[in-house]
Design a protein around this motif. Sequence first.
Motif, mmCIF file in Angstrom:
data_model
loop_
_atom_site.group_PDB
_atom_site.id
_atom_site.type_symbol
_atom_site.label_atom_id
_atom_site.label_comp_id
_atom_site.label_asym_id
_atom_site.label_seq_id
_atom_site.Cartn_x
_atom_site.Cartn_y
_atom_site.Cartn_z
ATOM 1 N N VAL A 1 0.870 -1.188 0.000
ATOM 2 C CA VAL A 1 0.000 0.000 0.000
ATOM 3 C C VAL A 1 0.897 1.226 0.000
ATOM 4 C CG1 VAL A 1 -1.773 1.308 1.231
ATOM 5 C CG2 VAL A 1 -1.853 -1.197 1.229
ATOM 6 N N HIS A 2 0.848 1.998 -1.072
ATOM 7 C CA HIS A 2 1.720 3.173 -1.188
ATOM 8 C C HIS A 2 1.007 4.456 -0.780
ATOM 9 C CE1 HIS A 2 -0.589 3.048 -4.849
ATOM 10 N NE2 HIS A 2 -0.193 4.253 -5.182
ATOM 11 N N ARG A 3 -0.278 4.540 -1.041
ATOM 12 C CA ARG A 3 -1.089 5.688 -0.624
ATOM 13 C C ARG A 3 -2.553 5.266 -0.597
ATOM 14 N NH1 ARG A 3 1.604 10.449 -0.278
ATOM 15 N NH2 ARG A 3 3.612 10.572 -1.351
ATOM 16 N N LEU A 4 -3.360 6.058 0.114
ATOM 17 C CA LEU A 4 -4.789 5.786 0.221
ATOM 18 C C LEU A 4 -5.597 6.895 -0.425
ATOM 19 C CD1 LEU A 4 -5.432 4.558 3.898
ATOM 20 C CD2 LEU A 4 -5.592 3.224 1.796
ATOM 21 N N ARG A 5 -6.688 6.510 -1.043
ATOM 22 C CA ARG A 5 -7.647 7.503 -1.530
ATOM 23 C C ARG A 5 -8.649 7.752 -0.409
ATOM 24 N NH1 ARG A 5 -12.448 7.844 -4.784
ATOM 25 N NH2 ARG A 5 -12.387 9.707 -6.094
ATOM 26 N N LEU A 6 -8.202 8.545 0.570
ATOM 27 C CA LEU A 6 -8.973 8.781 1.789
ATOM 28 C C LEU A 6 -8.479 10.068 2.427
ATOM 29 C CD1 LEU A 6 -11.044 7.453 3.839
ATOM 30 C CD2 LEU A 6 -9.028 6.559 5.019
ATOM 31 N N SER B 1 -1.548 9.783 2.936
ATOM 32 C CA SER B 1 -0.126 9.434 2.856
ATOM 33 C C SER B 1 0.199 8.121 3.560
ATOM 34 C CB SER B 1 0.721 10.548 3.479
ATOM 35 O OG SER B 1 0.465 10.658 4.874
ATOM 36 N N THR B 2 -0.799 7.416 4.054
ATOM 37 C CA THR B 2 -0.576 6.152 4.767
ATOM 38 C C THR B 2 0.156 5.145 3.872
ATOM 39 O OG1 THR B 2 -2.552 6.487 6.106
ATOM 40 C CG2 THR B 2 -1.724 4.234 5.929
ATOM 41 N N VAL B 3 1.074 4.400 4.474
ATOM 42 C CA VAL B 3 1.824 3.385 3.744
ATOM 43 C C VAL B 3 1.830 2.097 4.562
ATOM 44 C CG1 VAL B 3 4.022 4.162 4.734
ATOM 45 C CG2 VAL B 3 4.025 2.825 2.645
ATOM 46 N N VAL B 4 1.692 0.954 3.873
ATOM 47 C CA VAL B 4 1.856 -0.357 4.497
ATOM 48 C C VAL B 4 2.950 -1.085 3.738
ATOM 49 C CG1 VAL B 4 0.792 -2.539 5.142
ATOM 50 C CG2 VAL B 4 -0.563 -0.441 5.196
ATOM 51 N N ALA B 5 3.929 -1.607 4.469
ATOM 52 C CA ALA B 5 5.071 -2.250 3.839
ATOM 53 C C ALA B 5 5.471 -3.474 4.655
ATOM 54 C CB ALA B 5 6.237 -1.270 3.722
ATOM 55 N N GLU B 6 6.482 -4.174 4.147
ATOM 56 C CA GLU B 6 7.026 -5.334 4.855
ATOM 57 C C GLU B 6 8.515 -5.404 4.596
ATOM 58 O OE1 GLU B 6 6.742 -9.983 4.081
ATOM 59 O OE2 GLU B 6 4.857 -9.192 4.901
ATOM 60 N N THR B 7 9.311 -5.497 5.661
ATOM 61 C CA THR B 7 10.752 -5.572 5.508
ATOM 62 C C THR B 7 11.148 -6.927 4.929
ATOM 63 O OG1 THR B 7 11.162 -6.508 7.703
ATOM 64 C CG2 THR B 7 10.994 -4.103 7.544
ATOM 65 N N ARG B 8 12.385 -7.022 4.485
ATOM 66 C CA ARG B 8 12.876 -8.296 3.955
ATOM 67 C C ARG B 8 12.852 -9.393 5.008
ATOM 68 N NH1 ARG B 8 17.995 -7.365 -0.167
ATOM 69 N NH2 ARG B 8 16.808 -6.350 -1.832
ATOM 70 N N SER B 9 12.953 -9.009 6.279
ATOM 71 C CA SER B 9 12.925 -10.013 7.352
ATOM 72 C C SER B 9 11.510 -10.416 7.722
ATOM 73 C CB SER B 9 13.657 -9.480 8.590
ATOM 74 O OG SER B 9 13.005 -8.327 9.102
ATOM 75 N N GLY B 10 10.496 -9.762 7.135
ATOM 76 C CA GLY B 10 9.112 -10.160 7.356
ATOM 77 C C GLY B 10 8.343 -9.333 8.350
ATOM 78 N N THR B 11 8.923 -8.249 8.859
ATOM 79 C CA THR B 11 8.200 -7.373 9.787
ATOM 80 C C THR B 11 7.292 -6.429 9.007
ATOM 81 O OG1 THR B 11 10.006 -7.432 11.393
ATOM 82 C CG2 THR B 11 8.429 -5.632 11.601
#
Length: 577
Positions: free
Chosen positions: A453-458, A463-473
């Motif tokens: 999730v790079h940005r929200l239409r809200l 500017s909200t972002v959802v990501a995951e590190t390479r280690s899985g966090t």
Amino acid sequence: MTTVDAIVLAGGRASRMGGVDKPAIVVGGQSMLEAAIGAVAACIRTVVVGPHRPDLGPDIRQVQEVPAGSGPVAAISTGLRALADCDFPADLMVVLAADMPFLTAAAVDALIARAVESGADAVFAADESGRPQYLVGVWRRTTLQNGIERLDAPVNQPMKALIPEHALLMPLTDITDCDTPDDIARARAHATPLSLDQARNVVRHKLSRLPSRRVTLSRAAGAILAEPLTAAEALPRFDVSAMDGYAVSGPEPWRVRRDIGFAGGERPAGLRTGEAVRIATGAHIPEGTEAVVRDEFVRADADGLHRVPDTPIRDDIRRRGEDWRPGDALAPAGTPVSPALLSVAAAAEVYEGLVHGPVHARIVMTGDEIRSEGPLHTGQTRDSIGPVLPDLLSWCGIRSLDRVHLRDTANGFDEVLAQAVDCELLVIVGATGGGAADQLRASLERTGAHLPVHRLRLRPGGSTVVAETRSGTAILGLPGNPFAAVATLLTLAPAIIEGLTGRPPRRAIIGPLHNAADISGPVPRIVPARAAPEGGWTGDPGIRTAHLAGLLDRDGLVIVPAHAENGTSVEFLPLPD
């Protein structure tokens, strides 16, 4: 009727991107491989050439060129062989590389239509600069097959070795490929923000599931069952009285014995015909009992105990296994380890279970201007959101580990992301926008994080972002504005829990918003609301977002669709007390 198959190239070395799995990179809420597969969804058969991907459906054929990474011509040859066993070979073959995040089915359909009407051996897309894109094309199957067969060997051959003489170019937009990290960054910057429903679905399916572990259930509050909970013992474990009354045998009048059956006490001796024994709720009924008659349904006289005339004839006995028997499923996988589940497990003599989670979070507050304690200096502001985040996270089913403060530095987030191996979730407040001090996105790019999730239409919360590190966090990047942070947290955190643990999506609370027209605009909004006496809610048309005063004396938040009219059904998010 013209038939069409598709070959999607999803391998390669990605040498200019550090060897990452380029087709799996997410842009605009979907991976580039998903974009390619979606673009050829109308084709009869689709072959994906590259490393095996367990998340692809059974209708997608998967093969790997040998040796892996031996070039697009070798991959195309492998894809053709995978389709050679078809009873009815397709007339046309779509060949796509899975590195174009904005490729659409409409673009592929246009290429197919041009190939059909022109009769050309192949039709290739031309990008906005006019450059041919030979890995976005539609071929006559026989032309492609003959081209492969003319080569001594397909390994490490250039695509130009296949291009037929009678080929056409067709200008298309949004087909620029992504070969470098800068290409990915530019693509993400131009990607359309996700709707809230899109973001929730992406998070549920794109975050890595936490590993399961067997635990003592009483110590796993907030975790989610990874397997069904099955009963180890029956409930009741034996026949018991359902009411305070008398266990009786035979016809009335009954002779009442002096002993009494108590719950948890010894089982009374067996009843003979014509006998009754006083018994308490939950007591093991004596052998020979034909019924339990509750106290208010009996009277005693010189002849013994009688049933009161015209009272209901009921058998107030709970039989062994009436609620469940050993081996019965009591709760499906995905059920939260809640007080109700712990009570059921105890009653069923189940003390351990396989679970995902619970999710532990580290809170990261950002910004040189933020101060949590001590006197404020010029230009500083009080941290009014950090102290309440643990309670808000707990409301969402997330346990807080600690709270740290990160100053505005160019590489500050790199260390935070690298060390996030002792938690399942980082909740970062601030630094998600595009300003000079907003460094989170650049750090995610540098560290190779997955970005569903790079940005929200809200509004607020775009500017909200959802990501995951390479280690899985997992990472939930919230806007620095207090109301926007709380609103987007309550909106997205449950979906993050569902993605990490496999919990089914929660049932939404839906009802009418009586003044929706006063609130709605061109973009969905999230605002505080009060419950209306007639049902539904009344929302706040205006809200100050720099503090949480707007949540005082409110029952929750409502998500208002764009261009909503009064009475529109909206989703309601309760606020914790």
